[in-house]
Motif scaffolding. Structure first.
Motif, short mmCIF file in Angstrom:
data_model
loop_
_atom_site.label_atom_id
_atom_site.label_comp_id
_atom_site.label_asym_id
_atom_site.label_seq_id
_atom_site.Cartn_x
_atom_site.Cartn_y
_atom_site.Cartn_z
N MET A 1 0.71 -1.23 0.09
CA MET A 1 -0.07 -0.03 -0.04
C MET A 1 0.99 1.22 0.14
SD MET A 1 -2.79 0.97 2.68
CE MET A 1 -1.87 1.04 4.11
N ALA A 2 0.74 2.14 -1.01
CA ALA A 2 1.52 3.41 -1.19
C ALA A 2 0.75 4.52 -0.36
CB ALA A 2 1.69 3.83 -2.61
N THR A 3 1.50 5.29 0.43
CA THR A 3 0.93 6.34 1.28
C THR A 3 1.71 7.63 1.24
OG1 THR A 3 2.25 5.58 3.33
CG2 THR A 3 0.10 4.52 3.00
N LEU A 4 0.98 8.71 1.36
CA LEU A 4 1.52 10.02 1.31
C LEU A 4 0.87 10.89 2.31
CD1 LEU A 4 2.95 12.35 -0.41
CD2 LEU A 4 0.91 12.65 -1.71
N LEU A 5 1.61 11.71 3.07
CA LEU A 5 1.13 12.72 4.02
C LEU A 5 1.66 13.87 3.84
CD1 LEU A 5 -0.43 12.78 6.89
CD2 LEU A 5 1.99 12.12 7.94
N LEU A 6 0.59 14.87 3.59
CA LEU A 6 1.12 16.40 3.64
C LEU A 6 0.66 16.84 5.05
CD1 LEU A 6 0.58 15.77 0.67
CD2 LEU A 6 -0.46 17.85 0.18
N LYS A 7 1.95 17.34 5.58
CA LYS A 7 1.72 17.90 7.00
C LYS A 7 1.58 19.31 7.24
CE LYS A 7 2.78 15.87 10.51
NZ LYS A 7 1.59 15.20 11.35
N ASN A 8 0.46 19.82 8.19
CA ASN A 8 0.42 21.13 8.71
C ASN A 8 0.08 22.33 7.27
OD1 ASN A 8 0.05 22.96 10.44
ND2 ASN A 8 2.28 23.50 10.33
N ILE A 9 -0.75 21.69 6.31
CA ILE A 9 -1.03 22.46 5.25
C ILE A 9 -1.47 24.04 5.62
CG2 ILE A 9 -2.35 22.95 3.04
CD1 ILE A 9 -2.67 19.70 3.24
N GLN A 10 -0.51 24.98 5.14
CA GLN A 10 -1.03 26.38 5.51
C GLN A 10 -2.43 26.74 5.20
OE1 GLN A 10 1.62 29.38 4.12
NE2 GLN A 10 0.23 31.13 4.83
N THR A 11 -2.94 26.31 3.97
CA THR A 11 -4.35 26.43 3.62
C THR A 11 -4.61 25.57 2.59
OG1 THR A 11 -4.19 29.03 3.58
CG2 THR A 11 -5.83 28.18 2.55
N LEU A 12 -5.74 24.86 2.87
CA LEU A 12 -6.33 23.95 1.97
C LEU A 12 -7.74 24.54 1.24
CD1 LEU A 12 -6.21 20.97 0.78
CD2 LEU A 12 -7.40 20.36 2.93
N VAL A 13 -7.66 24.68 0.10
CA VAL A 13 -9.03 24.96 -0.46
C VAL A 13 -9.61 23.90 -1.20
CG1 VAL A 13 -9.59 26.57 -2.70
CG2 VAL A 13 -7.82 27.15 -1.27
N THR A 14 -10.67 23.58 -0.57
CA THR A 14 -11.14 22.01 -0.81
C THR A 14 -12.01 22.02 -2.06
OG1 THR A 14 -13.18 22.58 0.37
CG2 THR A 14 -11.45 21.68 1.55
N CYS A 15 -12.71 23.13 -2.55
CA CYS A 15 -13.73 23.27 -3.60
C CYS A 15 -14.64 22.12 -3.31
CB CYS A 15 -12.94 22.93 -4.83
SG CYS A 15 -11.79 24.28 -5.64
N ASP A 16 -15.03 21.92 -2.27
CA ASP A 16 -16.06 20.80 -1.92
C ASP A 16 -17.72 21.64 -1.89
OD1 ASP A 16 -16.37 22.35 0.40
OD2 ASP A 16 -15.76 20.52 1.77
N ASP A 17 -18.39 20.80 -1.64
CA ASP A 17 -19.80 21.52 -1.74
C ASP A 17 -20.02 22.60 -0.97
OD1 ASP A 17 -20.81 19.67 -3.59
OD2 ASP A 17 -21.72 18.36 -2.25
N SER A 18 -19.37 22.76 0.32
CA SER A 18 -19.49 23.77 1.31
C SER A 18 -18.30 24.73 1.32
CB SER A 18 -19.40 23.16 2.66
OG SER A 18 -20.42 22.29 3.00
N ASP A 19 -17.63 24.67 0.09
CA ASP A 19 -16.71 25.79 -0.19
C ASP A 19 -15.69 26.00 1.10
OD1 ASP A 19 -17.44 26.09 -2.97
OD2 ASP A 19 -19.19 27.38 -2.18
N ARG A 20 -15.23 24.80 1.57
CA ARG A 20 -14.27 24.92 2.97
C ARG A 20 -13.14 25.33 2.60
NH1 ARG A 20 -13.85 19.74 5.98
NH2 ARG A 20 -13.92 18.92 3.86
N VAL A 21 -12.39 26.28 3.26
CA VAL A 21 -11.03 26.69 3.24
C VAL A 21 -10.46 26.34 4.48
CG1 VAL A 21 -9.28 28.46 2.75
CG2 VAL A 21 -11.43 28.26 1.47
N LEU A 22 -9.67 25.43 4.62
CA LEU A 22 -9.01 24.66 5.87
C LEU A 22 -7.61 25.32 6.16
CD1 LEU A 22 -10.27 21.19 5.55
CD2 LEU A 22 -11.49 23.06 6.51
#
Length: 452
Positions: A1-22
């Protein structure tokens, strides 16, 4: 199983249904899919990226390209021509296509797309010279080498100059030949599963280069196999006049009569739809791939994108062919689309974030892909990262959700990830040797152009 982790992203623009910016969250992927998003995730991973200074976005999705045109871009003899004359001139070059040209033009064009944050490319290939080999197979092989998510088309033309079309005889085929090979391409290459890296659409070139019978049979075959339909439509006034003179109806009415509307159909360009036709697109869920730079270069016009969005017409963003764009950067299209509609529609123009969503969620919808286009648990880990400390981003308090369209991004992104795999690192392709590929492509391009 290949895995990837992005740690402590400054800003995550999801473009989801709720337009969340995390803010300050981790993103964890397993075997190409996002499995967790949140602060302080405890997982370790095969690959870890410290994203404390990065903005993270869903991968851009290109809904219309002609990758073979990379080797005929920026030619001085066609720079000031409009579509019909431009095509007629370039067919004399394109009739020399072969598997080597397709492989290297795909590597070049898709490599450029990846470096600018595009993770999925739909390519509209419709030129199949006799004896040229398996061009779609060569394209998928090149895409696999790069690691880009590829959506190819088995395009087609059956009207040559002697039939009233534009291309020479050597690049058109009979309806029976096209249908037989379309079935072969679908059966050989189309993978409908979630997370698929290669899919196929049927895509006759345009209503002025194909017969009604080819359009009709393509629609039947596509629905028999459950694949999508695509073509150029309403790109120029010349096309509109051609359809009225030869068929007595406007382009959309002609296509609708042959089964070419619905949520499994999307058109490239869609500039010259009238009010009633825009409402019909919305009613049927028929989509439009917006190609602002190409439309400007060929003086084709400005698509009525603000009205399409208001009506609910599915709209995605696209580069179009490299010969009518002279580039392969969907990132550049973001800012051009934003500025073009600010100029022509003012207050009704889409915001920077709406343009970003057009290039992510909107484009994914055109391709029938619910597994890409946003960053959410369960979706494909297709994304790109931009270092917020860049010199060209020094200024006011930017909104990361808007900035790619309003300010723009000069130069490559910092990281591109496709299906959980890093394919661009620090602005450079990871999977191929850029210098060696460029040199081989340059030599092949010279030989190809010399044949014309």
């Amino acid at each position: 199983m290949a895995t990837l982790l992005l740690k402590n992203i400054q800003t995550l623009v999801t473009c989801d249904d709720s337009d969340r910016v995390l803010e300050h969250v981790d993103l964890y992927c397993e075997d190409g899919f996002i499995r967790a998003i949140g602060p302080g995730l405890p997982q370790s991973a095969d690959a870890v990226i410290d994203a404390g200074h990065y903005w993270c976005y869903p991968g851009l999705v290109n809904t219309h390209h002609h990758l073979y045109q990379v080797f005929s871009r920026n030619l001085p003899q066609v720079q000031n021509l409009e579509l019909f004359d431009w095509l007629t001139a370039l067919y004399e070059i394109w009739k020399g296509l072969d598997e080597r040209v397709i492989r290297l033009s795909t590597l070049t064009g898709c490599g450029e797309l990846l470096k600018h944050g595009c993770t999925t490319c739909f390519d509209h290939h419709y030129v199949f010279p006799a004896g040229a080999g398996d061009l779609i197979g060569a394209q998928f092989a090149a895409a696999e080498e790069l690691g880009i998510r590829m959506f190819a088309s088995r395009g087609s033309m059956d009207l040559s100059r002697k039939d009233g079309g534009l291309p020479p005889d050597s690049v058109v085929q009979t309806v029976d030949e096209i249908m037989e090979d379309s079935a072969r391409v679908i059966e050989t290459y189309h993978d409908p599963r979630p997370g698929s890296m290669q899919q196929v659409a049927l895509a006759p070139c345009s209503p002025f280069s194909v017969s009604a019978e080819l359009l009709r049979q393509s629609a039947v075959l596509a629905r028999q196999y459950g694949v999508r339909l695509h073509t150029h439509l309403c790109e120029t006034k010349d096309e509109e006049r051609y359809m009225l003179q030869n068929h007595g109806v406007r382009p959309l009415e002609f296509m609708a009569s042959l089964g070419w509307t619905g949520p499994d159909v999307w058109y490239a360009h869609g500039i010259h739809f009238n009010d009633e036709e825009l409402r019909e697109l919305a009613r049927t869920g028929t989509g439009v791939a917006h190609c602002p730079i190409s439309n400007m270069k060929l003086s084709s016009g400005v698509a009525r994108v603000p009205e399409m969005l208001e009506l609910g017409v599915p709209v995605g963003l696209a580069v179009d062919g490299s010969a009518s764009n002279d580039g392969s950067s969907l990132m550049e299209e973001l800012r051009v689309a934003y500025l073009l509609h600010r100029l022509t529609s003012s207050a009704k123009a889409p915001s920077g974030y709406q343009v970003l969503k057009m290039a992510t969620r909107g484009s994914a919808r055109l391709l029938g892909r619910g597994d890409i286009g946003s960053l959410e648990i369960g979706k494909c880990a297709d994304l790109f990262l931009v270092d917020s400390r860049r010199l060209e981003l020094v200024g006011g308090e930017y909104s990361p959700a808007d900035v790619l369209a309003t300010v723009g991004l000069r130069g490559p992104v910092d990281y591109t990830v496709v299906h959980g795999r890093v394919v661009v690192r620090e602005g450079r392709l990871v999977t191929v040797d850029e210098e060696k590929t460029a040199a081989e492509a340059r030599d092949t391009c010279r030989a190809y152009l010399a044949k014309a």
